[in-house]
Design a protein around this motif. Structure first.
Motif, PDB file in Angstrom:
ATOM      1  N   LYS A  61       0.883  -1.151  -0.217  1.00 20.51           N
ATOM      2  CA  LYS A  61       0.123  -0.031  -0.067  1.00 20.51           C
ATOM      3  C   LYS A  61       0.813   1.299  -0.090  1.00 20.51           C
ATOM      4  CE  LYS A  61      -3.666  -2.254   2.547  1.00 20.51           C
ATOM      5  NZ  LYS A  61      -4.382  -2.217   3.792  1.00 20.51           N
ATOM      6  N   SER A  62       0.419   2.366  -0.668  1.00 20.32           N
ATOM      7  CA  SER A  62       1.277   3.543  -0.488  1.00 20.32           C
ATOM      8  C   SER A  62       1.421   3.816   0.917  1.00 20.32           C
ATOM      9  CB  SER A  62       0.334   4.715  -0.841  1.00 20.32           C
ATOM     10  OG  SER A  62       0.906   5.851  -1.232  1.00 20.32           O
ATOM     11  N   GLY A  63       2.848   4.503   1.080  1.00 19.45           N
ATOM     12  CA  GLY A  63       3.215   4.742   2.550  1.00 19.45           C
ATOM     13  C   GLY A  63       3.727   3.491   3.415  1.00 19.45           C
ATOM     14  N   ASP A  64       3.425   2.022   2.821  1.00 16.79           N
ATOM     15  CA  ASP A  64       4.004   1.054   3.500  1.00 16.79           C
ATOM     16  C   ASP A  64       5.347   0.950   3.645  1.00 16.79           C
ATOM     17  OD1 ASP A  64       4.295  -1.630   4.589  1.00 16.79           O
ATOM     18  OD2 ASP A  64       2.771  -2.445   3.393  1.00 16.79           O
ATOM     19  N   LEU A  65       6.065   0.569   4.721  1.00 21.08           N
ATOM     20  CA  LEU A  65       7.416   0.525   4.760  1.00 21.08           C
ATOM     21  C   LEU A  65       7.859  -0.945   5.028  1.00 21.08           C
ATOM     22  CD1 LEU A  65       8.181   3.856   6.502  1.00 21.08           C
ATOM     23  CD2 LEU A  65       8.356   3.343   4.110  1.00 21.08           C
ATOM     24  N   LYS A 102       8.677   6.846  -6.161  1.00 19.01           N
ATOM     25  CA  LYS A 102       8.093   5.963  -5.146  1.00 19.01           C
ATOM     26  C   LYS A 102       7.151   5.227  -5.564  1.00 19.01           C
ATOM     27  CE  LYS A 102      10.099   7.932  -0.831  1.00 19.01           C
ATOM     28  NZ  LYS A 102      10.571   9.025  -0.438  1.00 19.01           N
TER      29      LYS A 102
END
Length: 182
Positions: A61-65, A102
């Protein structure tokens, strides 16, 4: 559909035609369609109430690190690796990511992935899941590979030396036996 939409970003609900095909594969006829659908929904509800189904291929997901990454030398790209439902099977997903944006990207032209070999041998080409399923046109950013943990991979690029990376490994719990006690 609601369950899969929550755990698998990008999942699209099944349309009526696809649902009819699914129901026919499990034996539904025009006369039994509604009762088969009710039974299917009941089974699905039981599955979601008891922890849900194992979903594989879950994209980040967007922002998942929660991923590993390796920058590719002399490139705007990195390789990303994450579990995405495959941890139980000892595999990680792999894809390519444009570093500045990204954003996931497909395997660039004149690039290829291979199993790394120690001895001189013909390198084995690794095909993405999408290519392995016969897809000729892959939506940008959707291409991914499932690769066993600890596997050495070679990225070949025209005009660049081969680049070898290793898939991550999960820690293994090692317990030391004790002598003479339970």
């Amino acid at each position: 559909d609601e369950y899969l939409m929550a755990v698998a970003p990008g999942y699209k609900p099944v349309d009526k035609a696809s649902l009819d095909i699914l129901l026919s594969t499990i034996g539904a006829t025009e006369a039994t369609r509604d009762s088969c659908l009710a039974e299917f929904n009941c089974i699905t509800e039981d599955i979601t109430q008891t922890g849900g189904a194992r979903v594989i291929g879950v994209k980040l997901k967007s922002g998942d690190l929660n991923f590993y990454s390796v920058r590719i030398p002399n490139s705007e790209l990195a390789v990303r690796m994450w579990e995405g439902g495959m941890g139980t099977y000892g595999h990680f997903w792999l894809n390519f990511c444009h570093i500045a944006r990204k954003a996931s990207v497909n395997l660039p032209a004149e690039h290829s992935l291979h199993h790394a070999t120690v001895l001189p041998a013909i390198p084995t080409l690794l095909r993405s899941w999408e290519r392995s399923m016969g897809m000729r046109s892959i939506t940008e950013g959707e291409e991914k590979w499932a690769i066993s943990e600890g596997t050495y991979i070679t990225l070949k690029r025209t005009g660049h030396p081969d680049f070898v990376l290793r898939m991550p490994t999960k820690p293994v719990a090692v317990v030391q036996p004790r002598l003479g006690c339970l």
